[in-house]
Motif scaffolding. Sequence first.
Motif, PDB file in Angstrom:
ATOM      1  N   ARG A 112      -1.641   3.687  -2.382  1.00  0.00           N
ATOM      2  CA  ARG A 112      -3.045   3.504  -2.008  1.00  0.00           C
ATOM      3  C   ARG A 112      -3.160   3.432  -0.479  1.00  0.00           C
ATOM      4  NH1 ARG A 112      -3.961  -1.296  -3.764  1.00  0.00           N
ATOM      5  NH2 ARG A 112      -2.169  -1.536  -5.024  1.00  0.00           N
ATOM      6  N   SER A 170       0.836  -1.213   0.000  1.00  0.00           N
ATOM      7  CA  SER A 170       0.000   0.000   0.000  1.00  0.00           C
ATOM      8  C   SER A 170       0.862   1.252   0.000  1.00  0.00           C
ATOM      9  CB  SER A 170      -0.906   0.056   1.236  1.00  0.00           C
ATOM     10  OG  SER A 170      -1.749  -1.048   1.264  1.00  0.00           O
ATOM     11  N   ASP A 213      -6.139   2.145   1.544  1.00  0.00           N
ATOM     12  CA  ASP A 213      -6.311   0.691   1.677  1.00  0.00           C
ATOM     13  C   ASP A 213      -5.860   0.185   3.043  1.00  0.00           C
ATOM     14  OD1 ASP A 213      -7.231   0.667  -0.853  1.00  0.00           O
ATOM     15  OD2 ASP A 213      -5.600  -0.520  -1.723  1.00  0.00           O
ATOM     16  N   LEU A 214      -4.969   0.947   3.684  1.00  0.00           N
ATOM     17  CA  LEU A 214      -4.445   0.491   4.982  1.00  0.00           C
ATOM     18  C   LEU A 214      -5.547   0.336   6.033  1.00  0.00           C
ATOM     19  CD1 LEU A 214      -1.153   2.583   5.274  1.00  0.00           C
ATOM     20  CD2 LEU A 214      -1.332   0.115   4.981  1.00  0.00           C
TER      21      LEU A 214
END
Length: 315
Positions: free
Chosen positions: A184, A179, A187-188
């Motif tokens: 992104r 990530s 997304d974590l």
Amino acid sequence: MPRGKCRVCGREAEYWVPWANAWFCRDHYIEYYNRRIRRVWDKYFPDDPGDTLIAVSGGKDSVALLYSVSKILMEKGVRHSVLFIDLGIPGYSDESLEIVGWNAERLGLNVEIARLRDYGFTLRDIYRLVRARRIRRPVCSICGMIKRYLMNRYAYEHGYSLVLTGHNLDDMIGFTLSSLVSGRIEDLVKLRPYVEGYDKLVAKGKPLLFTYGVENKWYVEAIGARIVGATCPFRTGESSVNTELRDAVFSVDEKHPGLAILMARNTVDKLIPRIKPSGQTLIRCSVCGYPSSSDPCGFCRLRERVARLLSSEKK
Ligand code: AMP
Ligand code: ZN
Ligand code: ZN
């Protein structure tokens, strides 16, 4: 390294646990492991999560999850069952189900089965279509999407409010790094050990997020559980940059035991709370009615495409 004595009882030890800097005998290793999972549960999970499904593939991680978490849920009086997803992988799915059934029976738990076949195709069809280059996406990535969809849909339709999976620290570190690399960052937030339910999405939990893969392996061995011996016949090599990054962290962890746990803990407790939600709202799939970021959802789009390709083959 010469075998040491158990930190707890002083008897001949069997397990050297580098990040605890301790030796444990079999019984005290089991106790140590259960306590670690219990601590994660108490810190991140609601006291009464509602009816819970434990998703078990038969691999070391989800089998370790099954035993450790079932113990906690039993003590808390939370109703729970086992979920197996039958993807229709020749040989492998049946062997896995047998193992999952064996372990569940040992714990007196029900196994519920979600079958991909009920949606008109199997992973074998996917494999064939990918090999024939009629579907252009790696099999493992499609399979992951299918599992997430079926897990949620089965749980929702059968009145469960939480699904637990055996994602471990190795997965956690790999996902975190990819990530960061891809940018992104939103997304974590999926990496929280407990993610609340919303609309037709049931809550998801990953109690083994701070647990090394090898810890799970030792645990299933120590408690005499059975795990699937075979690897999935459709498995292809993982995307290499992510794997290499993850391996790099774990090779530093070997010199500095516990580093990976620290990284995961700080990601969950310090980094994720600072991430602003992406603002992307979920819409509803007009085919299946489940929340999704696209319409139709990824699963329904795949299902429709596979149906089309399979029927054109028959002609
Ligand atoms: P994987 O996607 O194979 O890394 O698996 C992640 C987690 O999903 C596992 O630890 C299990 O909890 C769950 N899982 C994977 N495959 C299955 C399956 N066939 N049936 C039930 N749960 C599964
Ligand atoms: Zn001991
Ligand atoms: Zn859909």
